[in-house]
Design a protein around this motif. Structure first.
Motif, mmCIF file in Angstrom:
data_model
loop_
_atom_site.group_PDB
_atom_site.id
_atom_site.type_symbol
_atom_site.label_atom_id
_atom_site.label_comp_id
_atom_site.label_asym_id
_atom_site.label_seq_id
_atom_site.Cartn_x
_atom_site.Cartn_y
_atom_site.Cartn_z
ATOM 1 N N LEU A 12 6.975 23.873 -33.815
ATOM 2 C CA LEU A 12 5.612 23.475 -34.185
ATOM 3 C C LEU A 12 5.639 21.990 -34.533
ATOM 4 N N ILE A 13 4.789 21.218 -33.845
ATOM 5 C CA ILE A 13 4.747 19.768 -34.019
ATOM 6 C C ILE A 13 3.339 19.368 -34.422
ATOM 7 N N GLY A 14 3.220 18.578 -35.483
ATOM 8 C CA GLY A 14 1.901 18.142 -35.928
ATOM 9 C C GLY A 14 1.877 16.671 -36.273
ATOM 10 N N HIS A 15 0.768 16.012 -35.941
ATOM 11 C CA HIS A 15 0.577 14.609 -36.280
ATOM 12 C C HIS A 15 -0.538 14.469 -37.307
ATOM 13 N N SER A 16 -0.302 13.688 -38.347
ATOM 14 C CA SER A 16 -1.328 13.324 -39.327
ATOM 15 C C SER A 16 -1.921 14.570 -39.994
ATOM 16 N N LEU A 17 -3.236 14.765 -39.891
ATOM 17 C CA LEU A 17 -3.854 15.954 -40.471
ATOM 18 C C LEU A 17 -3.268 17.227 -39.866
ATOM 19 N N GLY A 18 -2.849 17.147 -38.600
ATOM 20 C CA GLY A 18 -2.221 18.293 -37.952
ATOM 21 C C GLY A 18 -0.919 18.706 -38.614
ATOM 22 N N GLY A 19 -0.205 17.744 -39.214
ATOM 23 C CA GLY A 19 1.019 18.086 -39.940
ATOM 24 C C GLY A 19 0.723 18.913 -41.174
ATOM 25 N N MET A 20 -0.334 18.547 -41.911
ATOM 26 C CA MET A 20 -0.738 19.319 -43.083
ATOM 27 C C MET A 20 -1.250 20.693 -42.663
ATOM 28 N N ALA A 21 -2.032 20.735 -41.581
ATOM 29 C CA ALA A 21 -2.575 22.006 -41.087
ATOM 30 C C ALA A 21 -1.456 22.962 -40.688
ATOM 31 N N ASN A 22 -0.415 22.446 -40.061
ATOM 32 C CA ASN A 22 0.703 23.293 -39.653
ATOM 33 C C ASN A 22 1.363 23.967 -40.850
ATOM 34 N N VAL A 23 1.578 23.203 -41.910
ATOM 35 C CA VAL A 23 2.203 23.763 -43.111
ATOM 36 C C VAL A 23 1.347 24.883 -43.688
ATOM 37 N N ILE A 24 0.049 24.639 -43.799
ATOM 38 C CA ILE A 24 -0.861 25.658 -44.340
ATOM 39 C C ILE A 24 -0.837 26.908 -43.469
ATOM 40 N N ALA A 25 -0.895 26.726 -42.141
ATOM 41 C CA ALA A 25 -0.906 27.871 -41.224
ATOM 42 C C ALA A 25 0.381 28.681 -41.329
ATOM 43 N N LEU A 26 1.518 28.013 -41.352
ATOM 44 C CA LEU A 26 2.797 28.717 -41.447
ATOM 45 C C LEU A 26 2.889 29.513 -42.739
ATOM 46 N N GLN A 27 2.450 28.918 -43.831
ATOM 47 C CA GLN A 27 2.550 29.605 -45.125
ATOM 48 C C GLN A 27 1.602 30.793 -45.192
ATOM 49 N N GLU A 28 0.409 30.655 -44.628
ATOM 50 C CA GLU A 28 -0.535 31.765 -44.671
ATOM 51 C C GLU A 28 -0.111 32.904 -43.747
ATOM 52 N N LEU A 29 0.570 32.585 -42.651
ATOM 53 C CA LEU A 29 1.041 33.617 -41.726
ATOM 54 C C LEU A 29 2.415 34.161 -42.099
ATOM 55 N N GLY A 31 8.052 28.911 -19.778
ATOM 56 C CA GLY A 31 9.323 29.309 -20.373
ATOM 57 C C GLY A 31 9.156 30.229 -21.565
ATOM 58 N N LYS A 32 10.256 30.828 -21.972
ATOM 59 C CA LYS A 32 10.208 31.770 -23.099
ATOM 60 C C LYS A 32 10.152 31.069 -24.450
ATOM 61 N N HIS A 33 10.533 29.803 -24.496
ATOM 62 C CA HIS A 33 10.510 29.053 -25.758
ATOM 63 C C HIS A 33 9.185 28.307 -25.861
ATOM 64 N N LYS A 34 8.467 28.533 -26.956
ATOM 65 C CA LYS A 34 7.109 28.008 -27.107
ATOM 66 C C LYS A 34 7.073 26.817 -28.067
ATOM 67 N N VAL A 35 6.437 25.734 -27.626
ATOM 68 C CA VAL A 35 6.245 24.545 -28.452
ATOM 69 C C VAL A 35 4.743 24.335 -28.615
ATOM 70 N N LEU A 36 4.265 24.288 -29.843
ATOM 71 C CA LEU A 36 2.834 24.109 -30.123
ATOM 72 C C LEU A 36 2.599 22.750 -30.768
ATOM 73 N N LEU A 37 1.638 22.006 -30.223
ATOM 74 C CA LEU A 37 1.300 20.661 -30.696
ATOM 75 C C LEU A 37 -0.054 20.675 -31.395
ATOM 76 N N THR A 38 -0.114 20.126 -32.608
ATOM 77 C CA THR A 38 -1.352 20.065 -33.395
ATOM 78 C C THR A 38 -1.698 18.601 -33.658
ATOM 79 N N HIS A 39 -2.790 18.143 -33.057
ATOM 80 C CA HIS A 39 -3.163 16.730 -33.168
ATOM 81 C C HIS A 39 -3.808 16.417 -34.519
ATOM 82 N N GLY A 40 -4.061 15.138 -34.751
ATOM 83 C CA GLY A 40 -4.656 14.693 -36.005
ATOM 84 C C GLY A 40 -6.167 14.548 -35.915
ATOM 85 N N TRP A 41 -6.743 13.957 -36.965
ATOM 86 C CA TRP A 41 -8.192 13.790 -37.048
ATOM 87 C C TRP A 41 -8.675 12.796 -35.992
ATOM 88 N N ALA A 42 -9.867 13.058 -35.447
ATOM 89 C CA ALA A 42 -10.473 12.196 -34.429
ATOM 90 C C ALA A 42 -9.520 11.998 -33.262
#
Length: 284
Positions: A143-160, A73-84
């Protein structure tokens, strides 16, 4: 997992004089859990691709990040998992999102996790993986993130400088240093020896571990549609830290899911249904 158990045993034996290299390996080694049959079946149905990130922290070379997508589909959902963890730990959510028309669901195994090869990993490699997918494959609408992935998503969005239509943070890690302290406490490392680890961390990266605190790092627009799910009894990402973050960012829409814990929250049928509803409503 075998290597992690060995590290834990060695550090507990050395608790009066722990080896600095062992402490470093213990913190940056991410144990891998094998896929279950149902996860293997979902992987088999995915389109697989890879992106590269440059590892400035451990190998000083490029790493391949294994990625998976379902739907076209044209709508993109990205999942970012947590540590381990790994992409397929979002199994229940991926299956639910496949029921929504015109979606492409994208997930990846961060360096040192799942099928992506690397001896060590860290938060910035997670964020760099999100950035690599956004720049070289497709920028996510959700953009969906769990645990460490939630922090990583914020950093990535802000840097981009990106602003998705919806950001979802599930039990996000708020304070990285305190998470490291929990891990070191679990193997009986004294405060004095933990100070040695954190001094070495600041020399290697080179910022203090306390820099990675979402209360201070978070600079996303108050106009962003940001949904945050949490369990108030979560011991990995303690509620007092989250409360401080939410008090500073009242525009974030937070919802409590009680009795699910830090990891099982991903399997919560209530949360999965909430996310499915929010994304379906977004693209009506």
């Amino acid at each position: 997992m075998k290597r992690l158990k060995q590290l834990i045993g060695d550090l507990k034996q050395q608790q009066n004089n722990p080896d600095a290299a062992l402490m470093r390996e213990f913190i940056f080694y991410s144990p891998k859990m094998p896929l279950r049959l149902y996860q293997e079946q979902l992987i088999a149905a995915a389109t697989q691709f890879s992106v590269k990130v440059f590892d400035t922290y451990f190998t000083k070379g490029e790493l391949n990040i294994n990625c998976f997508s379902w739907g076209s589909g044209k709508h993109k959902v990205l999942l970012t998992h947590g540590w381990a963890s790994k992409a397929l730990d979002f199994y229940e959510l991926i299956v639910a999102l496949q029921q929504i028309e015109d979606l492409e669901i994208i997930a990846f195994d961060a360096p040192g996790n799942g099928s992506s090869v690397s001896e060590f990993s860290n938060l910035m490699l997670y964020a760099d993986s999100v950035k690599a997918i956004a720049l070289n494959y497709s920028a996510p609408d959700v953009l969906i993130g769990h645990s460490l992935g939630g922090m990583a998503n914020v950093i990535a969005l802000q840097e981009l400088g990106l602003s998705p239509q919806l950001l979802i943070s599930i039990a996000p890690l708020i304070r990285l240093k305190e998470n490291f302290e929990q891990s070191l406490d679990s193997v009986n490392i004294s405060a004095k020896d933990q100070d040695i680890f954190f001094d070495n961390f600041a020399k290697e990266f080179p910022v203090q571990a306390s820099y990675f605190n979402l209360v201070n790092l978070y600079q996303l627009s108050t106009e962003l549609n940001h949904f945050l799910a949490f369990d108030p009894e979560d011991h990995i990402s303690p509620y007092p830290y989250l409360r401080e973050f939410l008090d500073k960012n009242p525009a974030v829409n937070a919802k409590s899911f009680e009795g699910v814990g830090h990891y099982k929250i991903l399997k919560s049928s209530d949360l999965v249904q909430d996310i499915q509803f929010k994304i379906a409503a977004l693209f009506k």
